[in-house]
Write a protein that holds these residues in place. Structure first.
Motif, PDB file in Angstrom:
ATOM      1  N   GLU A  52      -5.327  65.155  51.533  1.00 47.43           N
ATOM      2  CA  GLU A  52      -5.472  65.395  52.935  1.00 47.43           C
ATOM      3  C   GLU A  52      -6.135  66.869  53.072  1.00 47.43           C
ATOM      4  O   GLU A  52      -7.043  67.116  54.113  1.00 47.43           O
ATOM      5  N   GLU A  53      -5.716  67.591  52.156  1.00 44.57           N
ATOM      6  CA  GLU A  53      -6.060  69.164  52.382  1.00 44.57           C
ATOM      7  C   GLU A  53      -7.520  69.465  52.258  1.00 44.57           C
ATOM      8  O   GLU A  53      -8.191  69.874  52.977  1.00 44.57           O
ATOM      9  N   TRP A  76      -1.680  64.193  61.997  1.00 42.28           N
ATOM     10  CA  TRP A  76      -2.244  63.322  61.204  1.00 42.28           C
ATOM     11  C   TRP A  76      -0.896  62.624  60.476  1.00 42.28           C
ATOM     12  O   TRP A  76      -0.787  61.161  60.635  1.00 42.28           O
ATOM     13  N   ARG A  77      -0.058  63.465  59.852  1.00 40.98           N
ATOM     14  CA  ARG A  77       1.049  63.034  59.193  1.00 40.98           C
ATOM     15  C   ARG A  77       2.140  62.403  60.297  1.00 40.98           C
ATOM     16  O   ARG A  77       2.906  61.416  59.571  1.00 40.98           O
ATOM     17  N   ARG A 124      -7.181  79.579  59.828  1.00 46.32           N
ATOM     18  CA  ARG A 124      -6.237  78.715  58.969  1.00 46.32           C
ATOM     19  C   ARG A 124      -5.347  77.647  59.613  1.00 46.32           C
ATOM     20  O   ARG A 124      -5.155  76.591  59.317  1.00 46.32           O
ATOM     21  N   GLU A 125      -4.831  78.277  60.741  1.00 41.25           N
ATOM     22  CA  GLU A 125      -3.590  77.615  61.407  1.00 41.25           C
ATOM     23  C   GLU A 125      -4.285  76.083  61.870  1.00 41.25           C
ATOM     24  O   GLU A 125      -3.436  75.452  61.893  1.00 41.25           O
ATOM     25  N   ALA A 126      -5.680  76.095  62.078  1.00 40.16           N
ATOM     26  CA  ALA A 126      -5.961  74.847  62.516  1.00 40.16           C
ATOM     27  C   ALA A 126      -5.888  73.593  61.615  1.00 40.16           C
ATOM     28  O   ALA A 126      -5.622  72.529  62.221  1.00 40.16           O
ATOM     29  N   GLU A 127      -5.802  73.960  60.509  1.00 37.20           N
ATOM     30  CA  GLU A 127      -5.324  73.099  59.559  1.00 37.20           C
ATOM     31  C   GLU A 127      -3.950  72.520  59.489  1.00 37.20           C
ATOM     32  O   GLU A 127      -3.952  71.349  59.364  1.00 37.20           O
ATOM     33  N   THR A 128      -3.124  73.586  59.755  1.00 33.09           N
ATOM     34  CA  THR A 128      -1.560  72.925  59.876  1.00 33.09           C
ATOM     35  C   THR A 128      -1.686  71.985  60.854  1.00 33.09           C
ATOM     36  O   THR A 128      -0.793  71.160  60.853  1.00 33.09           O
TER      37      THR A 128
END
Length: 426
Positions: free
Chosen positions: A299-300, A43-44, A33-37
């Protein structure tokens, strides 16, 4: 099949069920899950970087050897042996795929199991990609006119879990399917036969509730529990890769029949097929992510959709996980199968479809074993499929509706028609 041969078949069934236990595709391909953060932060910040997620190839040499030896001993002239042969072959392909993560071979095995977007149906002139393009065009027209409001996700996961659990308990009267909140879950929901996991901290909508109930619980969990009730063929409870297309096809049809397949969900399914085609052609993770954003996803959700294409593959493109092509393929095939069951007056085949994890071909080939009671009919059946008469009515109407020429039909025509009737100028 004589008693000696039948006993050998049952031995293979037991050995197969035991051998394939460690071959768990989605678990092996899950991203942390941390790969998403990390990705969304980059990106941001305006400096997007390809995700750095490394999945280790898994060695299933022993399992592949057992499965290949089993295939060599199967008599394919007999339906039960042929079922074991095809299931063993399917798992062997999956095992090879998991042993080739991150390489072009991964994609070849994935295509063998799930196909690719441009596969053409034998009796039709369109592909899953064509279907995706059609649905996106039609939904673009509606969404672009702002006539369809978006679903609001405002239900906290704790409340959502309680409500989902109540609905599931009402359906599974003799079995327990537990709803669990998992803080580490990368996607919003994952379902098995005994658990449906929800992502901790996520928000859900009312339509999420209906979709999860109809798709994951009433189809995926139910068919697995029905398979577990089989006295003679335990493999009917296995989520064999070869059954994925039919399973997802029934599940999407279930959403459609219960009016829980909303326009956003339909677009999501179609967009994933286009994304797989892009990735196969060489688009990388960031390019595919942008395509989801441009199509209106958050984005998510864009990140999660992109991960589905690249898990097990290569974020630089071309090495791709093609599983999501099966949703529309399966929907078309299951619809055609059920219509054919109605046309040919074979309602028992439609019922057997829910008796375990089966393909459409399996249902036909195993029909004699359901007729004799060697295989059990389904215990859990979704309410929309209980009565073939109502299903036949819905399909018959739909078949006729497709004959209506809508080319020159405008809303003003309805007023003009009523005026013509009222003045006798028909």
């Amino acid at each position: 099949m004589n008693s000696t041969r039948l006993e050998k078949t049952l031995e293979h069934d037991r050995l197969l069920s035991e051998t394939v236990k460690p071959i768990r595709i989605l678990n092996a391909l899950a991203w942390p899950r941390e790969a998403e953060t990390v990705f969304l932060d980059s990106w941001r910040a305006g400096k997007p970087a390809l995700p750095d997620v490394i999945l280790e190839p898994q060695d299933f040499t022993r399992e592949i050897d057992v499965l290949e030896a089993m295939q060599n001993k199967c008599d394919r002239a007999h339906p039960l042996d042929n079922l074991i042969f095809k299931t063993a072959r399917s798992y062997a392909s999956a095992a090879r795929m998991l042993g080739a993560v991150g390489t072009p071979a991964f994609t070849l095995h994935s295509i063998e199991l799930y196909g690719k977007p441009d596969d053409r149906y034998r009796t039709q002139d369109f592909t899953a990609f064509d279907a995706a393009e059609f649905f996106l065009q039609k939904t673009d027209e509606l969404m672009g006119s702002y006539v369809v409001p978006p679903s609001v996700a405002d239900i906290p996961v704790e409340e959502f879990a309680r409500r989902l659990q109540t609905r599931i308990d009402d359906f599974f009267v003799d079995d327990k399917v537990e709803v669990v909140i998992d803080p580490a879950l990368p996607s919003k929901a994952i379902a098995g036969s005994s658990r449906i996991r929800l992502r901790g901290g996520a928000l859900y909508s009312e339509l999420d509730l209906e979709q999860l109930l109809e798709h994951e619980a009433h189809i995926h969990a139910a068919t697995m529990h029905n398979g577990k009730r089989q006295k003679n063929m335990g493999l009917l409870s296995l989520g064999a890769p070869r059954t994925t297309r039919t399973q997802e096809g029934i599940a999407v049809l279930a959403e459609l029949m219960t009016l829980s397949l909303d326009i956003v969900r339909l677009r999501r399914i179609a967009l994933r097929i286009k994304a797989i085609a892009m990735a196969l052609d060489g688009a990388d993770f960031i390019e595919v992510f942008k395509s989801f954003l441009e199509a209106g996803q958050s984005e998510e959700e864009s990140y999660q959709s992109t991960v589905r294409c690249f898990r097990g593959g290569d974020v630089r493109g071309r090495a791709v996980f093609t599983k999501d092509t099966v949703y529309l393929k399966g929907l078309v095939e299951v619809y055609a199968f059920l219509v054919t069951c109605i046309h040919e007056n074979r309602p028992e085949l439609a019922s057997s479809l829910f008796a375990g994890r089966l393909t459409l071909g399996d249902v036909i080939e195993l029909a004699p074993y359901f007729e004799t009671g060697y295989l059990n009919g389904p215990f859990y059946v979704p309410h929309w499929a209980h009565d073939l008469r109502t299903l036949a009515s819905a399909f018959a109407c739909n078949t006729f509706f497709t004959r209506i020429n809508m080319t020159d039909v405008k809303l003003e025509n309805f007023v003009l028609h009523e005026e013509a009737v009222a003045t006798g100028n028909m």
